[in-house]
Scaffold this motif. Structure first.
Motif, PDB file in Angstrom:
ATOM      1  N   SER A  18      83.258  68.070  48.845  1.00  0.00           N
ATOM      2  CA  SER A  18      83.697  66.737  48.424  1.00  0.00           C
ATOM      3  C   SER A  18      82.516  65.784  48.306  1.00  0.00           C
ATOM      4  CB  SER A  18      84.746  66.179  49.394  1.00  0.00           C
ATOM      5  OG  SER A  18      84.195  65.928  50.667  1.00  0.00           O
ATOM      6  N   ASP A  19      81.549  65.896  49.217  1.00  0.00           N
ATOM      7  CA  ASP A  19      80.366  65.026  49.157  1.00  0.00           C
ATOM      8  C   ASP A  19      79.543  65.303  47.890  1.00  0.00           C
ATOM      9  OD1 ASP A  19      80.997  63.769  51.505  1.00  0.00           O
ATOM     10  OD2 ASP A  19      79.589  64.900  52.746  1.00  0.00           O
ATOM     11  N   LEU A  20      79.377  66.589  47.548  1.00  0.00           N
ATOM     12  CA  LEU A  20      78.606  66.930  46.352  1.00  0.00           C
ATOM     13  C   LEU A  20      79.273  66.404  45.085  1.00  0.00           C
ATOM     14  CD1 LEU A  20      77.467  70.602  47.111  1.00  0.00           C
ATOM     15  CD2 LEU A  20      76.000  68.597  46.858  1.00  0.00           C
ATOM     16  N   ILE A  21      80.590  66.587  44.999  1.00  0.00           N
ATOM     17  CA  ILE A  21      81.296  66.110  43.807  1.00  0.00           C
ATOM     18  C   ILE A  21      81.280  64.589  43.760  1.00  0.00           C
ATOM     19  CG2 ILE A  21      83.520  66.054  42.623  1.00  0.00           C
ATOM     20  CD1 ILE A  21      84.098  68.816  43.781  1.00  0.00           C
ATOM     21  N   ARG A  22      81.458  63.941  44.913  1.00  0.00           N
ATOM     22  CA  ARG A  22      81.434  62.473  44.941  1.00  0.00           C
ATOM     23  C   ARG A  22      80.091  61.945  44.463  1.00  0.00           C
ATOM     24  NH1 ARG A  22      82.584  61.709  49.821  1.00  0.00           N
ATOM     25  NH2 ARG A  22      80.510  61.310  50.653  1.00  0.00           N
ATOM     26  N   MET A  23      79.000  62.519  44.937  1.00  0.00           N
ATOM     27  CA  MET A  23      77.681  62.052  44.515  1.00  0.00           C
ATOM     28  C   MET A  23      77.467  62.275  43.025  1.00  0.00           C
ATOM     29  SD  MET A  23      76.319  60.498  46.932  1.00  0.00           S
ATOM     30  CE  MET A  23      74.788  60.224  46.017  1.00  0.00           C
ATOM     31  N   ALA A  24      77.971  63.381  42.494  1.00  0.00           N
ATOM     32  CA  ALA A  24      77.838  63.636  41.063  1.00  0.00           C
ATOM     33  C   ALA A  24      78.588  62.584  40.253  1.00  0.00           C
ATOM     34  CB  ALA A  24      78.356  65.035  40.731  1.00  0.00           C
ATOM     35  N   ILE A  25      79.740  62.139  40.777  1.00  0.00           N
ATOM     36  CA  ILE A  25      80.509  61.093  40.091  1.00  0.00           C
ATOM     37  C   ILE A  25      79.778  59.754  40.176  1.00  0.00           C
ATOM     38  CG2 ILE A  25      82.655  59.764  40.148  1.00  0.00           C
ATOM     39  CD1 ILE A  25      84.050  62.318  41.157  1.00  0.00           C
ATOM     40  N   LEU A  26      79.335  59.396  41.380  1.00  0.00           N
ATOM     41  CA  LEU A  26      78.698  58.094  41.579  1.00  0.00           C
ATOM     42  C   LEU A  26      77.388  57.981  40.819  1.00  0.00           C
ATOM     43  CD1 LEU A  26      79.358  57.546  45.408  1.00  0.00           C
ATOM     44  CD2 LEU A  26      80.629  56.634  43.459  1.00  0.00           C
ATOM     45  N   GLU A  27      76.686  59.104  40.674  1.00  0.00           N
ATOM     46  CA  GLU A  27      75.396  59.094  39.967  1.00  0.00           C
ATOM     47  C   GLU A  27      75.555  59.275  38.465  1.00  0.00           C
ATOM     48  OE1 GLU A  27      73.120  62.119  41.880  1.00  0.00           O
ATOM     49  OE2 GLU A  27      72.890  60.980  43.749  1.00  0.00           O
TER      50      GLU A  27
END
Length: 251
Positions: A18-27
């Protein structure tokens, strides 16, 4: 899709995904409305089980970062977080930290004094007639002696929320969301039995008048005095509570 599938280590896999996908979205590496791979495909690429993928996606859905749609054109799609969603997330985290005792009363009061004073200054410069009307409406409600303690505290929160709204500053409004929705209810809950409504209403009316007159210096000064005065009542309430505890000094 720009996800790094080889960055997973064992232990807490769902949170890592979830952290990896969240960072990909935010970036911005995952575009708004982009469809994510299926659970089966994500599990294969990350080298984890489908239940773990499902758990990770539930976390992201709770953060309003993804949405699901059924049907032939369905799937899991990216949501770009908005200010309201981000503000709610900050508020939820702040409320949890307050409940766990992570912040002490001195910190909360100091934060309120400094940030709400700034909001008063900006509100005096940027307020609209609608903002003034909303402040006046809450003051009129607070003057109703039949108003319950809970409704009075709710109106108090709305008054301070309106001051923040009147700043016209989006980033400040988002940051103040936790202050208004978490810290003020906590302090109100502690002092409602000792609350002097007339003093609060008088302070609110003076603040509204200064904002209406676009007197930024006076509005800031009045808000500082208002919150600091609340601290005196808060100390009295905490002293009373300690005295009422088993083993405490009785009055």
């Amino acid at each position: 899709m720009a996800l790094q599938y080889d960055e997973i280590v064992r232990g807490g896999l769902a949170r890592q995904v979830s952290d990896l996908i969240r960072m990909a979205i935010l970036e911005g590496r995952l575009a708004l409305d982009e469809r994510l791979p299926t659970e089966e495909e994500l599990a294969r690429r990350f080298g984890i089980s489908r239940p773990t993928v499902r758990e990770a996606l539930k976390v992201l859905a709770a953060q309003n970062l993804i949405r699901s749609r059924r049907g032939p054109t369905g799937g899991t799609f990216v949501n770009r977080p908005g200010a309201a969603g981000a503000a709610r997330a900050i508020t939820d985290a702040a409320t949890l930290l307050v409940g766990m005792g992570h912040f002490n009363i001195d910190e909360i009061v100091t934060a309120r004094v400094e940030t709400e004073a700034l909001c008063c200054r900006l509100a005096a410069l940027n307020r609209s007639d609608g903002d003034l009307a909303a402040l006046a409406s809450e003051i009129a409600l607070q003057q109703d002696q039949a108003l319950s303690d809970g409704d009075f505290c709710g109106s108090d929160v709305r008054f301070h929320r309106t001051v923040v709204q009147a700043t016209g500053n989006g980033p400040l409004q988002m940051m103040m969301h936790a202050m208004i929705e978490s810290f003020i209810p906590i302090t109100n809950m502690l002092i409602y039995r000792d609350h002097e409504r007339r003093r609060t209403v008088a302070a609110h009316e003076q603040i509204r008048a200064a904002i209406g007159a676009r007197d930024a210096d006076k509005a800031e000064q009045l808000m500082r005095g208002h919150v600091r005065g609340m601290r005196v009542v808060l100390d009295q309430a905490l002293a009373r509570r300690n005295a009422e505890k088993p083993g405490g000094e009785s009055r």
